[in-house]
Design an enzyme around this catalytic site. Structure first.
Site, PDB file in Angstrom:
ATOM      1  N   LYS A 237      36.255  36.946  40.759  1.00 15.53           N
ATOM      2  CA  LYS A 237      37.246  36.752  39.308  1.00 15.53           C
ATOM      3  C   LYS A 237      38.011  38.032  39.399  1.00 15.53           C
ATOM      4  O   LYS A 237      37.454  39.229  39.699  1.00 15.53           O
ATOM      5  CB  LYS A 237      36.156  36.847  38.014  1.00 15.53           C
ATOM      6  N   ASP A 330      26.778  29.436  24.698  1.00 12.99           N
ATOM      7  CA  ASP A 330      27.635  28.639  25.499  1.00 12.99           C
ATOM      8  C   ASP A 330      27.158  27.795  26.220  1.00 12.99           C
ATOM      9  O   ASP A 330      27.542  27.471  27.425  1.00 12.99           O
ATOM     10  CB  ASP A 330      28.918  29.392  25.611  1.00 12.99           C
TER      11      ASP A 330
HETATM   12  N1  ADE Z   1      33.946  28.965  39.940  1.00 14.46           N
HETATM   13  C1  ADE Z   1      33.614  29.791  39.197  1.00 14.46           C
HETATM   14  N2  ADE Z   1      32.749  30.538  39.477  1.00 14.46           N
HETATM   15  C2  ADE Z   1      32.436  30.091  40.827  1.00 14.46           C
HETATM   16  C3  ADE Z   1      31.447  30.454  41.697  1.00 14.46           C
HETATM   17  N3  ADE Z   1      30.616  31.055  41.587  1.00 14.46           N
HETATM   18  N4  ADE Z   1      31.279  29.534  42.802  1.00 14.46           N
HETATM   19  C4  ADE Z   1      32.214  28.397  42.994  1.00 14.46           C
HETATM   20  N5  ADE Z   1      32.918  28.043  42.039  1.00 14.46           N
HETATM   21  C5  ADE Z   1      33.187  28.868  40.996  1.00 14.46           C
END
Ligand code: ADE
Length: 593
Positions: A237, A330
Site C-alpha cells: 500500500k 467494519d
Molecule cells: N488487495 C489489498 N490487499 C491485498 C493483499 N494483501 N493481497 C492481495 N490483494 C490485496
C-alpha cells in the site's frame, strides 16, 4: 529528476487544449514510477479517464506502452532500473481525447543500490550482533548485581501475583495475556509505528503491478526479499505524494494496529517504509483478493463444507481480535482477503479511517460514517461498537458467503434497512443454505446484544458442524414444519399480495411473469422450486437465488398463518404496516440517514 521536453509534433493542436498540466513524479523505485498531475481547472466536459503513454527514452522509435487511470495519479510498473522514460498524458471526455500534455522525462531508481544496501546490511548486522552481544553481557551482569532481574523474580512469583495488572500506554494488560494497544493513545504516533512495525529497506521491495486503489494511494503487488530467506509475494500500500502530516499518520495507523496481531486468520504485516519516499505498508499477498468479489466470480462453485471452512477462518480471526480487545467496526466480505488455499484473513484495520475509506459507509444523523447494512442497531443509533456489534456484522458476512456475494438487503435503501431491522425483519436464508447456518445468522442478529453468541461460541458451533457434516444436509428449503415453539420463528415481514412481496425484494420487474404463469396468490408461489422460477422467465442466477430464498421464508410464514389463524395474521400485518407508515412519516420529517 525531471526534464521537460517540448515536442511540437504532439503539442496541443487539433483536438482541443491539453487538459493535463504539470506532471509530477511522486516517487520512484527500481521498477516503478509514481506520477500525479493537475487537471485543467474548468474542463468543458467531465474527464472520464486519462491515458498515460510512455516509452524508454533510448527506444523512442521502437515501441511505447500505455496505461489508463480514472484519477490524476498512477504508478507505472514493470520498468527497468536506472532507465530514463518519457511520459505524456491525455484526458478523455465525452467528446473524445484532449491533446497530449507536454513530454516529461523521469529516471527509475538505481539497481546497484540493492547490492550495496545488501552489503551494507550485512555489515550492519555483524556490527549490531557483536555490539548487541557485548551489551547483553554487560546488562545481565548489571541486573544480577542490582537484583532487578524481573523475569527471574516473576518466575518465582505465585500465580495469583502474576495475574496482577500492568499498565502500558494507559491500557490494562495482564501478564501473559496479549492486549491491543490503541496507537492513538501514543503522544507520538510515529513511535507507535516503530514499536509495532519493522522498517524495511526499500531496495528489498520490487513493485510489479497496481492491483487496486486505496484512500491514500495505489495498492500494488510485488516481491519482498529478505537476506537468507526465499523471496515472498507481497501487497504494497503506497502513500501518494503531496500528503499532509495527518494523512501520513492516518495511513501508518493501520500498520501500527496490524503489527500487533499474530494469527493465521489476520492479514500479516511484513513491515513499513517510513524513512524514504514513497511511504509504504507491506503485507502478505493474498492470491484471490477480497472475499466478496471472489465469491461473485465463483458463484455456486464450492461445497457447503468449503464455505463453512471459510466462515470458520473468519470466526477464528475475529475470536483472536476480540480476545485481545480489538473491535473491528467494519467487518464485511469486502474486508476479508482470500489466499490460494481458500484461507480467509481479516484485513482493513484503522478504526475511523477505515470507515472514511469504505464506499459502503454513509453518514448518520449523528455525523458518523457507518456501513449501515453490516452494522448492529446499537452501533448505528448511539455508536455502541463492541465485539458484540462485530458479531452482528459476522452474521451478515455469513449471509454474504452463503449467497456467494449477494448484497445484503439487495437494493433496499439504508433507511428501509434500519426500519426493517427495527421491525424485526431479518435476512432470509440464501438458497441452498443449511438450516443450522441460517439459525446461527439469526442468533447473531439479536437486537439485545448480550444475547448474541460470542466468537468463541460461533467457532465451537462451526467446528461441530464440520466434524458432523450430516448436520449441514438439512437445507432451509427442505423445512416443511414449524419449530416447536412459535418464539423460535424469526419475525419476518408479512406480505399480502405477490406484488407487495416482489416490491419488497426489489424484483418488481417479474410481476407480469408471475401473473402470466398463473401465480396469483402467495399460497401458490410457496410451492415453487428453482426450476419453476427459471421456467417463468427469471434467467439471472442472482435473481433466481433471491426469489427462491424469499419463497422459503414465505413458506414458513404461511405455515405459521395456517397454524395461528388467518385473522390474527391479517391483524398483525395491518398493525405492522401502520407502525411502519407512522415511522416513515416521522423519519421523513427528520430527514434521517
Ligand atoms: N488487495 C489489498 N490487499 C491485498 C493483499 N494483501 N493481497 C492481495 N490483494 C490485496
Amino acid at each position: 529528476m525531471c526534464r521537460l521536453i517540448w515536442d511540437y509534433s504532439t503539442s496541443p493542436i487539433g483536438c482541443g487544449p491539453s487538459l493535463v498540466a504539470a506532471v509530477k513524479k511522486d516517487w520512484t523505485t527500481q521498477n516503478a514510477i509514481a506520477l500525479s498531475w493537475q487537471e485543467a481547472e474548468q474542463p468543458h466536459a467531465a474527464i472520464r479517464d486519462y491515458e498515460i503513454k510512455y516509452y524508454e527514452k533510448e527506444q523512442e522509435q521502437l515501441s511505447y506502452s500505455s496505461t489508463r487511470t480514472k484519477v490524476p495519479s498512477t504508478i507505472v510498473t514493470g520498468l527497468k532500473p536506472s532507465t530514463a522514460y518519457v511520459f505524456h498524458i491525455r484526458a478523455r471526455t465525452a467528446t473524445g481525447y484532449s491533446s497530449y500534455s507536454s513530454k516529461f522525462e523521469f529516471i527509475t531508481g538505481d539497481d546497484d543500490s540493492e547490492e550495496a544496501s545488501d552489503q551494507g546490511q550485512v555489515l550492519v548486522i555483524v556490527t549490531a550482533a557483536v555490539g548487541g552481544f557485548s551489551l547483553l553481557v554487560i546488562l545481565t551482569l548489571f541486573l544480577l548485581i542490582t537484583g532487578r532481574c524481573q523475569w527471574y523474580i516473576k518466575s518465582k512469583m505465585k500465580p495469583q501475583d502474576k495475574r496482577r495488572t500492568q499498565y502500558q500506554n494507559g491500557h490494562v494488560a495482564f501478564p501473559g495475556i496479549k492486549t491491543y494497544v490503541d496507537p492513538d493513545t501514543y503522544e507520538d504516533p510515529t513511535q507507535a509505528v516503530h514499536d509495532f512495525a519493522k522498517e524495511i529497506d526499500p531496495s528489498r521491495i520490487r513493485i510489479e503491478r497496481v492491483i487496486g486503489a486505496g484512500e491514500f494511494g495505489e495498492v500494488c503487488s510485488g516481491r519482498l526479499r529478505t537476506p537468507g530467506k526465499k523471496e515472498i509475494p507481497v501487497a504494497i500500500k503506497t502513500l501518494k505524494g503531496g500528503y499532509t502530516e495527518r494523512q501520513r499518520r492516518d495511513f501508518l495507523r493501520e500498520a501500527s494496529i496490524m503489527g500487533q496481531f499474530d494469527n493465521p486468520n489476520i492479514i500479516r504485516l511484513e513491515g513499513v517504509v517510513t524513512k524514504s519516499r514513497p511511504v509504504m505498508i507491506v503485507v502478505e499477498y493474498m492470491e484471490n483478493g477480497s472475499l466478496d468479489s471472489f465469491l461473485r466470480k465463483h458463484d455456486g462453485h464450492f461445497t457447503v463444507i468449503q464455505l463453512v471452512g471459510m466462515l470458520r477462518g473468519i470466526a477464528s480471526g475475529m475470536m483472536y481480535l476480540s480476545d485481545i480487545g480489538y473491535v473491528h467496526r467494519d467487518l464485511a466480505a469486502r474486508n476479508i482477503l482470500v489466499d490460494d488455499n481458500l484461507v480467509c484473513k481479516v484485513s482493513d484495520f484503522g478504526l475511523s479511517r477505515v470507515l472514511e475509506d469504505d464506499p459502503e459507509a454513509s453518514y448518520t444523523t449523528t455525523g458518523g460514517k457507518i456501513p449501515i447494512r453490516w452494522t448492529a442497531p446499537e452501533a448505528i443509533q448511539y455508536r455502541k461498537f463492541s465485539s458484540a456489534s462485530d458479531v452482528w456484522s459476522y452474521g451478515i458476512v455469513m449471509w454474504e458467503v452463503m449467497s456467494y456475494g449477494e448484497r445484503p438487503y439487495w437494493e433496499m435503501s439504508n433507511q428501509d434497512v434500519i426500519l426493517s431491522i427495527e421491525e424485526g425483519y431479518r435476512l432470509p436464508a440464501p438458497m441452498g443454505c443449511p438450516v443450522a447456518l441460517h439459525q446461527l445468522m439469526v442468533h447473531c442478529w439479536q437486537k439485545e446484544r448480550s444475547r448474541r453468541p460470542r466468537f468463541h461460541d460461533i467457532l465451537g458451533f462451526l467446528d461441530k458442524l464440520i466434524r458432523n457434516p450430516s448436520s449441514l444436509l438439512t437445507l432451509v428449503e427442505d423445512v416443511h414444519s414449524l419449530p416447536e415453539s412459535p418464539e423460535e420463528l424469526p419475525d419476518y415481514p408479512l406480505f399480502i399480495s405477490i406484488s407487495d412481496w416482489l416490491d419488497s425484494i426489489k424484483m418488481s420487474q417479474y410481476k407480469s411473469n408471475f401473473i402470466a404463469a398463473g401465480y396469483t396468490t402467495l399460497d401458490s408461489i410457496s410451492g415453487m422450486s428453482i426450476d419453476d422460477v427459471r421456467r417463468i422467465g427469471v434467467s439471472l442466477i442472482g435473481h433466481q437465488r433471491r426469489i427462491v430464498s424469499s419463497i422459503q421464508t414465505l413458506r414458513l410464514q404461511i405455515l405459521h398463518i395456517q397454524q395461528s389463524g388467518f385473522h390474527q395474521y391479517v391483524r398483525s400485518f395491518r398493525d405492522k404496516k401502520e407502525k411502519t407508515q407512522e415511522r416513515e412519516n416521522r423519519v421523513g420529517e427528520q430527514n434521517c440517514v
